[in-house]
Design an enzyme around this catalytic site. Structure first.
Site, PDB file in Angstrom:
ATOM      1  CB  THR A 128      -0.907   0.009   1.252  1.00  0.00           C
ATOM      2  OG1 THR A 128      -1.547   1.280   1.378  1.00  0.00           O
ATOM      3  CG2 THR A 128      -0.101  -0.246   2.519  1.00  0.00           C
ATOM      4  CG  ASP A 129      -1.100   4.930  -1.088  1.00  0.00           C
ATOM      5  OD1 ASP A 129      -1.635   4.323  -0.148  1.00  0.00           O
ATOM      6  OD2 ASP A 129      -1.710   5.754  -1.802  1.00  0.00           O
ATOM      7  CD  GLU A 130      -3.249   3.505   4.442  1.00  0.00           C
ATOM      8  OE1 GLU A 130      -3.109   3.635   5.676  1.00  0.00           O
ATOM      9  OE2 GLU A 130      -4.271   3.037   3.916  1.00  0.00           O
ATOM     10  CE1 TYR A 155      -2.994  -2.519   5.944  1.00  0.00           C
ATOM     11  CE2 TYR A 155      -3.158  -0.181   5.442  1.00  0.00           C
ATOM     12  CZ  TYR A 155      -3.095  -1.494   5.018  1.00  0.00           C
ATOM     13  OH  TYR A 155      -3.116  -1.786   3.681  1.00  0.00           O
ATOM     14  CE  LYS A 159       0.252  -4.653   3.035  1.00  0.00           C
ATOM     15  NZ  LYS A 159      -0.045  -6.002   2.476  1.00  0.00           N
TER      16      LYS A 159
END
Length: 339
Positions: A128-130, A155, A159
Site C-alpha cells: 500500500t502507499d500508506e 496497519y 505492511k
C-alpha cells in the site's frame, strides 16, 4: 504442457477477490488457488459464478500457520504466489495492533519461507502507499518507489514491515519477488466499512454519512479492475526484485468523494455528519506510477467513470450488500463446502 499454479492469498477479500475472478476468467490454462481464512471480511459468495470452474480451487487456511502452509506448498508446488492476505482496516489497527502484526508480518514470513523452500517462479507482494507516510497538500509532490518508508498507523507499519521482509528474502535468499504499492482501491465487492461502500450503503438507506475531521484529507483513487491488470502485468513482466507503484491519477478529498456519491444517488448533503478525526490520520496520498506505465500499464477508469460504475454495481447488487451488512455471508462456507 504443465499447467501453471497460482496461489492468491486473501482471495475472499475485496482486491484479492476481484483478482481471483480476473485470473480465473482470463487464464483458463492456469490453476488459480484462492487461500483465505475467512475472517470477518472474507466473503466467498462473490465467487459463486466461478466456483464450479475447473481452474478454480479454494483452500481455507491461516497464512500464519506454518504447519498448514509449508505442507500445502510442498504438495502443490505453486509457480506464483500473489499475496493480498492482510488485515487492512486502519481503524481496527488502532484498536488492536497485535492482530495486524500476526497476520501481516508473521503471515508474510511464513509464505516467504514456504516459497523459498519450493522455489516459486515469483512472489508478488501487494502492499500500500500508506507505507510511505503522508504528503502535504502541494499538488506537485508524489510518492515514488524511492520515497522512504515512514508509516504512521499500526496497519501501515505492519505492511512496511512485511515489505522489508520480502526485500530481505530477495536479497538474502535470491527469492524472485516484486512489491506493488497501490493507492486507495474502490469497485465491486468492497466491504462496507471503507469510505466509498460505506457511503453508498448509508445514503441508499437515508442514514447519516460520517466524515472524519473536515473531510479535506486527500486520497488517490484506483479502480480495482485497473489494479488487477497492473498486478497481472507485474506478475508476468515485472523485473525481478523491483517495486512498482500503482496509482489511479484520481486525487479527491474525502468530502468530494462523499458529495459525488450523494449527488449521483440524488440525495441531500444534509446526510453528511462530520465526526472527530481519527488518530494519526494522514493528510494526503498521491502516487507517481511512471515506472509501471513504462512497463505498459495505464489506468482505464477516470474517477468519474469509475465511481459511476461502482455506484451502479451496488444498485444492481443490493442483495449482496444486504447479506454483508446482516452477516449472512458468513454462513456460506459451511453451506457450500462442508462435507
Amino acid at each position: 504442457m504443465t499447467r501453471k499454479k497460482v496461489l492468491v492469498t486473501g482471495g475472499a477479500g475485496f482486491i484479492g477477490g476481484n483478482f481471483v475472478q480476473y485470473m480465473v476468467n482470463k487464464y483458463k490454462e492456469y490453476d488459480i488457488y484462492n487461500l483465505d481464512l475467512l475472517t470477518y471480511a472474507g466473503d466467498l459468495t462473490k465467487h459463486r459464478d466461478i466456483e464450479t470452474k475447473e481452474n478454480y480451487h479454494f483452500v481455507k487456511a491461516d497464512i500464519a500457520n506454518r504447519d498448514t502452509i509449508i505442507p500445502l506448498f510442498e504438495k502443490e508446488k505453486f509457480d506464483y504466489v500473489v499475496h493480498f492476505a492482510a488485515e487492512s482496516h486502519v481503524d481496527r489497527s488502532i484498536t488492536d495492533p497485535g492482530v495486524f502484526v500476526q497476520t501481516n508480518v508473521l503471515g508474510t514470513q511464513v509464505l516467504l519461507e514456504a516459497s523459498k523452500q519450493v522455489g516459486v517462479t515469483k512472489f508478488i507482494h501487494v502492499s500500500t502507499d500508506e507505507v510511505y507516510g503522508e504528503l502535504d497538500f502541494d499538488p506537485t509532490t508524489f510518492f515514488t518507489e524511492e520515497t522512504s518508508l515512514q508509516p504512521n498507523s499500526p496497519y501501515s507499519a505492519s505492511k512496511a514491515s512485511s515489505d522489508l521482509l520480502v526485500r530481505a528474502y530477495h536479497e538474502t535468499y535470491d527469492l524472485p519477488i516484486n512489491i506493488t504499492r497501490c493507492s486507495n482501491n474502490y469497485g465491486p465487492y468492497h466491504f462496507p466499512e471503507k469510505l466509498i461502500p460505506l457511503t453508498i450503503s448509508r445514503v441508499l438507506n437515508d442514514q447519516n454519512v460520517p466524515v472524519y475531521g473536515d473531510g479535506k484529507n486527500i486520497r488517490d483513487w484506483l479502480h480495482v479492475i485497473d489494479h488487477c491488470a497492473a498486478i497481472d502485468l507485474v506478475m508476468h513482466m515485472g523485473l525481478n526484485g523491483e517495486v512498482y507503484n500503482v496509482g489511479g491519477h484520481n486525487e479527491r478529498t474525502n468530502l468530494e468523494v462523499v458529495k459525488a456519491i450523494i449527488s449521483t444517488l440524488g440525495k441531500s448533503e444534509d446526510l453528511i455528519e462530520f465526526v472527530k478525526d481519527r488518530l494519526g490520520h494522514d493528510k494526503r496520498y498521491a502516487i507517481d506510477p511512471t515506472k509501471l506505465e513504462q512497463l505498459g500499464w495505464k489506468p482505464t477508469y477516470t474517477f468519474e467513470t469509475g465511481i459511476a460504475h461502482t455506484i451502479q454495481w451496488y444498485l444492481d447488487n443490493k442483495k449482496w450488500l444486504e447479506q454483508i451488512i446482516s452477516g449472512e455471508y458468513q454462513n456460506y462456507f459451511e453451506k457450500q463446502y462442508s462435507m
